[in-house]
Design a protein around this motif. Structure first.
Motif: not given
Ligand code: E4P
Length: 252
Positions: A66-67, A70-71, A73-74
């Motif tokens: 999941a992280e 997120q990373q 997408r950033t």
């Protein structure tokens, strides 16, 4: 075939990029650290601005899927030419194919990294990865032949008309570059220290030296037979020739 640089060294990348041979850049956390890029966002944005439309791969730094998402997408917001590197599995051997697939569906370009086998490469391609990074040196470290893996993956991609591109990384010698290029890599990601070895050749230097010496001799013949008058057309022609013959590069 394209050439990427496997580096985060801005100056070195700039030098080779300006020579027209660089189509992209790949990094990983170890390369960033080695090249003194401790601030990932700042370093990645700087490289992306230099490379303009050419892709710059930046790797996620988590085992948590999941992280990773997120990373990724950033990272993708930092520049339009960012490509996100996702390992085929995390360090516990858990599949990251779902991460690759979900990010690809979101329109983020994915480079699946740390690929050491044919099977890993075909699964990454099936999940939608834009690039599959085959680690030639690490395959050879394990006693296997990277050329066979590269050739087989390329044949399989072509057979099924899949658009994923093979990046061959983990290059340890100049011979690895030649072998990967001939095995069918779409892209080689080369550590910049190998480029001077690829471009230079002792006998080429000798050849160029011979041509320059013969041009110098020809110039001497002209000037001995017919002294060049100042301000004449002949002098205008001789000046650039003389200056071209002045050694400018340092000779080892
Ligand atoms: C490229 O994308 C890889 O990160 C890199 O080539 C790995 O090389 P290494 O096996 O020398 O760490």
């Amino acid at each position: 075939m394209q050439i990427f640089l496997d580096s985060a060294n801005y100056e070195e990348i700039e030098t080779w990029f300006r020579q027209g041979i660089v189509d992209g850049v790949t990094t990983n956390p170890s390369i960033m650290f080695k090249d003194g890029v401790y601030n990932l966002e700042e370093g990645a944005r700087r490289l992306c601005a230099l490379l303009k439309d050419c892709p710059v791969s930046v790797e996620v730094t988590s085992n948590d899927r999941a992280e990773m998402i997120q990373q990724a997408r950033t990272f993708a917001c930092w520049a339009p030419n960012i490509v996100v590197k996702i390992p085929i599995v995390n360090e516990f051997g858990e599949s990251c194919l779902g991460v690759i697939h979900s990010l690809t569906c979101d329109g983020i370009s994915i480079n699946t990294t740390a690929i050491l086998s044919f099977n890993q490469a075909i699964l990454a391609a099936k999940a939608g990865a834009k690039y599959v990074s085959i680690f030639a040196g690490r395959i050879a470290d394990e006693g296997n032949d990277p050329g066979t893996v590269i050739r087989n993956v390329r044949a399989w991609l072509d057979q099924w008309n899949l658009t994923s591109q093979i990046i061959v990384g983990s290059i340890r010698t100049v011979m690895d570059i030649q072998a990967a290029a001939l095995a069918g890599a779409h892209i080689l990601t080369i550590p910049p220290q190998f480029l001077p070895k690829m471009v230079d050749h002792k006998y080429t230097r000798d050849t160029v030296r011979q041509f320059n010496q013969d041009a110098e001799k020809a110039l001497r013949e002209i000037t001995q037979r017919q002294p060049i008058a100042p301000g004449s057309g002949a002098e205008a022609a001789a000046v650039p020739l003389r200056s071209a013959l002045q050694p400018t590069a340092k000779r080892p």
